[in-house]
Each structure stands twice: as structure tokens, then as C-alpha cells.
Design a protein around this motif. Sequence first.
Motif, short mmCIF file in Angstrom:
data_model
loop_
_atom_site.label_atom_id
_atom_site.label_comp_id
_atom_site.label_asym_id
_atom_site.label_seq_id
_atom_site.Cartn_x
_atom_site.Cartn_y
_atom_site.Cartn_z
N TYR A 22 34.83 -48.42 -8.85
CA TYR A 22 35.77 -49.34 -8.21
C TYR A 22 36.83 -48.66 -7.34
O TYR A 22 37.28 -49.23 -6.35
N VAL A 23 37.26 -47.45 -7.70
CA VAL A 23 38.33 -46.80 -6.95
C VAL A 23 37.86 -45.43 -6.46
O VAL A 23 37.11 -44.74 -7.16
N PRO A 24 38.30 -45.01 -5.27
CA PRO A 24 37.89 -43.71 -4.72
C PRO A 24 38.72 -42.56 -5.28
O PRO A 24 39.85 -42.74 -5.72
N ASP A 25 38.17 -41.37 -5.22
CA ASP A 25 38.90 -40.17 -5.64
C ASP A 25 40.11 -39.91 -4.76
O ASP A 25 41.09 -39.29 -5.20
N GLU A 26 40.06 -40.34 -3.51
CA GLU A 26 41.17 -40.11 -2.58
C GLU A 26 42.44 -40.80 -3.03
O GLU A 26 43.53 -40.52 -2.52
N LEU A 27 42.33 -41.71 -3.97
CA LEU A 27 43.50 -42.40 -4.51
C LEU A 27 44.31 -41.49 -5.43
O LEU A 27 45.49 -41.73 -5.68
N ILE A 28 43.71 -40.40 -5.94
CA ILE A 28 44.38 -39.48 -6.86
C ILE A 28 45.27 -38.53 -6.09
O ILE A 28 44.92 -38.05 -5.01
N ASN A 29 46.42 -38.22 -6.64
CA ASN A 29 47.35 -37.26 -6.05
C ASN A 29 46.61 -35.94 -5.77
O ASN A 29 45.88 -35.45 -6.62
N PRO A 30 46.80 -35.33 -4.59
CA PRO A 30 46.08 -34.09 -4.25
C PRO A 30 46.48 -32.87 -5.08
O PRO A 30 45.79 -31.86 -5.04
N HIS A 31 47.56 -32.95 -5.85
CA HIS A 31 47.93 -31.82 -6.71
C HIS A 31 46.80 -31.59 -7.72
O HIS A 31 46.26 -32.54 -8.30
N PRO A 32 46.41 -30.32 -7.94
CA PRO A 32 45.24 -30.04 -8.81
C PRO A 32 45.37 -30.56 -10.22
O PRO A 32 44.36 -30.78 -10.90
N LEU A 65 42.94 -33.41 -14.72
CA LEU A 65 43.20 -34.27 -15.87
C LEU A 65 42.15 -35.37 -15.97
O LEU A 65 41.58 -35.63 -17.04
N THR A 66 41.87 -36.02 -14.85
CA THR A 66 40.88 -37.10 -14.83
C THR A 66 39.49 -36.60 -15.22
O THR A 66 38.81 -37.19 -16.06
N ALA A 67 39.07 -35.49 -14.60
CA ALA A 67 37.74 -34.94 -14.88
C ALA A 67 37.64 -34.46 -16.33
O ALA A 67 36.60 -34.65 -16.98
N ASN A 68 38.70 -33.86 -16.87
CA ASN A 68 38.66 -33.36 -18.24
C ASN A 68 38.56 -34.49 -19.26
O ASN A 68 37.86 -34.38 -20.27
N ILE A 69 39.29 -35.57 -19.02
CA ILE A 69 39.21 -36.72 -19.93
C ILE A 69 37.80 -37.29 -19.93
O ILE A 69 37.21 -37.59 -20.98
#
Length: 238
Positions: A197-207, A212-216
Amino acid sequence: QRTEAITLWIAAEDGILGQRQAFELEGMEGVREYVRKHGVEQFIHIWKKNKDREDLDFLWGDEVEGFLCQLTDKEGKKAIKLSLRGSEVLEKLKEAEKEETAKAEEKDGCGTCPPSVIFHPEYGCFMIETTPSAPYGGFVRDLRCVEANMRLRRAKVKEHLKAGEVYSTMTTYPLMGVDQFTLPPHQPNGPVAKSEYVPDELINPHPRFATLTANIRTRRGSKKCSGELQRRKRNGTP
């Protein structure tokens, strides 16, 4: 505490996120025990040092999280999109914040009122978090500083918005995940969140935030939200 909750290791500078490389979940094995052990030791050290202090003033504060929207009106057709310029606006606010620091320190405000504001990054690159530049004091007069400081924060954000952009402090964006809801538009199912539903570009560009998202998702073995609602039509329902 569950050690699985430790999803990244990142340096901070003066309470602000530092530009450091974050660990992926597979790379945490060598430092997880270190983080847990030293976290407990630091807590015990701080507790023993301060548990008997009685000379502290009562200080408090607040934080307000908002998001950017872009209003459009093409050929009489009005629309609203989630603006992904939060990080860009934040950079401009930070530059202005540095220039005003010296001037702000010279102001007395209204007694113990914070003289200025501080802007912080948040999970979404459409978001901007704001706080007072210093805590409020423990007197009734401090209560009258809160609204004035919140107004100041909004005014400072508006100085860097484009025509048609709005800084909203609603708790949620109602059209999140509906059609092409971002500006600029992006497609979902990115490699980080793998969201339908939502794109990755919506996530803050700070690593920190993408890691955090990928680890969860990796630790859970599935997406953060994988449920779907089934819609059934009853007989006689138009």
C-alpha cells in the motif's frame, strides 16, 4: 527486556540522530549482548548518582508531530496529496535554527519561557516534529508559554512551504495507502517495507528508519501488517 527489540546500533550527537551506518539484523549478533549489558550498567550508574538529589527544578515540555500536504486545483478538480518534502523543509529549518541560536539565547521570553523552537526528523519524510528549545518551568506562568511556542513553530514551518502546501497536525493522514497518495507519486512494494500500500520513498532517508523497518520485518518473518479485510456482498444489498 527482549533482546530482539534491539534492531539497530546508531550513534547520536547531542541528542540528534547522527549520520552513521545502521546494523542490519544479521549483523547484530556480535553487539547485542554488549548493548544490553552496558545499557543496564549505565542505568545503574545514573540511578546511584542521582537517586538522592533534591535540588532539581520541575521541568517539562511537549512535542508536536505534523505532516505536509499539497493541495491542488486543476481544472476545478481539487485534490490533496501527502508531500514528501519533509526532509527538505527540515534541512532549511535547521539552517535557520543555527542562525537564530545566538539571538534566541539573549531573549528572556516571558520569564522561564523557551526562547525558540527545535525541529526533529521523524519516521516519515513527510513529517516534521517540533519541540520548545528548552523545557518549561514549574510555575503557573509557564502554562501561558505553551500556545505561543506552538504558534511560533507553525509559523517557522510555513516560511519554507510552497504555494498550496499545508502543515497539518492531525493524528493521521486519512488517505494513507489510497491510490497515488504521495507527491511526487511512487509505487508500493519497495525492497525495504515490501508494503502493498505505501512506497519506500515515504520513509525518512536517514539510514535508521529504513533499517528499523527492514529489521522488524526480518525478525517477524513477515510484513508489519499483513492482514486483509474481506468484503462480502449480501443478497439484496445494492
